[in-house]
Design a protein around this motif. Structure first.
Motif, short mmCIF file in Angstrom:
data_model
loop_
_atom_site.label_atom_id
_atom_site.label_comp_id
_atom_site.label_asym_id
_atom_site.label_seq_id
_atom_site.Cartn_x
_atom_site.Cartn_y
_atom_site.Cartn_z
N TYR A 12 0.81 -1.21 0.00
CA TYR A 12 0.00 0.00 0.00
C TYR A 12 0.84 1.26 0.00
O TYR A 12 0.46 2.27 -0.59
N GLU A 13 2.00 1.22 0.65
CA GLU A 13 2.89 2.37 0.59
C GLU A 13 3.35 2.60 -0.86
O GLU A 13 3.33 3.72 -1.36
N ARG A 14 3.75 1.52 -1.53
CA ARG A 14 4.18 1.63 -2.94
C ARG A 14 3.04 2.12 -3.82
O ARG A 14 3.24 2.96 -4.69
N MET A 15 1.84 1.57 -3.61
CA MET A 15 0.69 1.98 -4.43
C MET A 15 0.42 3.47 -4.29
O MET A 15 0.21 4.16 -5.28
N LEU A 16 0.43 3.98 -3.06
CA LEU A 16 0.15 5.39 -2.84
C LEU A 16 1.27 6.25 -3.44
O LEU A 16 0.98 7.24 -4.13
N ALA A 17 2.51 5.88 -3.22
CA ALA A 17 3.62 6.66 -3.77
C ALA A 17 3.58 6.65 -5.30
O ALA A 17 3.76 7.70 -5.94
N ASP A 18 3.31 5.49 -5.89
CA ASP A 18 3.22 5.39 -7.35
C ASP A 18 2.05 6.19 -7.88
O ASP A 18 2.15 6.86 -8.92
N ALA A 19 0.92 6.14 -7.18
CA ALA A 19 -0.27 6.87 -7.62
C ALA A 19 -0.01 8.38 -7.58
O ALA A 19 -0.38 9.11 -8.51
N LEU A 20 0.64 8.85 -6.53
CA LEU A 20 0.97 10.27 -6.45
C LEU A 20 1.92 10.69 -7.58
O LEU A 20 1.82 11.80 -8.09
N ALA A 21 2.79 9.79 -7.97
CA ALA A 21 3.77 10.11 -9.01
C ALA A 21 3.14 10.26 -10.39
O ALA A 21 3.64 11.02 -11.22
N SER A 66 -3.06 4.69 7.24
CA SER A 66 -2.72 5.97 6.62
C SER A 66 -2.54 5.83 5.12
O SER A 66 -3.05 6.64 4.35
N TYR A 67 -1.82 4.80 4.69
CA TYR A 67 -1.63 4.58 3.25
C TYR A 67 -2.98 4.34 2.57
O TYR A 67 -3.22 4.85 1.47
N SER A 68 -3.84 3.60 3.22
CA SER A 68 -5.15 3.30 2.65
C SER A 68 -6.00 4.56 2.51
O SER A 68 -6.65 4.77 1.48
N TYR A 69 -6.02 5.38 3.54
CA TYR A 69 -6.79 6.63 3.48
C TYR A 69 -6.24 7.55 2.39
O TYR A 69 -6.99 8.15 1.62
N GLY A 70 -4.93 7.69 2.33
CA GLY A 70 -4.33 8.54 1.31
C GLY A 70 -4.65 8.07 -0.09
O GLY A 70 -4.99 8.86 -0.98
N TYR A 71 -4.58 6.76 -0.29
CA TYR A 71 -4.91 6.19 -1.59
C TYR A 71 -6.38 6.43 -1.92
O TYR A 71 -6.73 6.75 -3.06
N GLY A 72 -7.23 6.30 -0.92
CA GLY A 72 -8.66 6.54 -1.13
C GLY A 72 -8.94 7.97 -1.56
O GLY A 72 -9.77 8.21 -2.45
#
Length: 94
Positions: A12-21, A66-72
């Motif tokens: 989930y950390e990778r998913m959120l960082a990749d999504a932000l990128a 936190s990673y889940s909320y950010g991704y959401g």
């Protein structure tokens, strides 16, 4: 079989960082929708930072939350059309 907390937190950390990128705001920054896109980006980045803080403190449960909320937040912004994302990504639920 139950999910491995460490693996899921890493993913989930990778998913959120990749999504932000890859998420690029669509509306001009000086419009209300542009401001909304900036707010969503700020929230997602803050949750990424919070997750990393929790992880460093040995709290993987709150890191994952936190990673889940950010991704959401970011995924919702994509669904609302606030962000352009590559067609070939599977990061979002578009």
């Amino acid at each position: 079989m139950p999910a491995d907390l460490q693996e899921k937190t890493d993913r989930y950390e990778r998913m959120l960082a990749d999504a932000l990128a890859v998420a690029e705001p669509r509306p001009p920054a000086d419009t209300p929708l542009g401001e909304a896109a900036a707010d969503v980006t700020e929230m997602a980045e803050s949750y990424l930072d919070d997750g990393r803080h929790f992880r460093d403190d040995g709290d993987p449960v709150n890191a994952l939350a936190s990673y889940s909320y950010g991704y959401g937040w970011l995924d919702a912004g994509v669904r609302l059309g606030l962000f352009a994302v590559p067609d070939d990504t599977e990061l979002f639920t578009t």
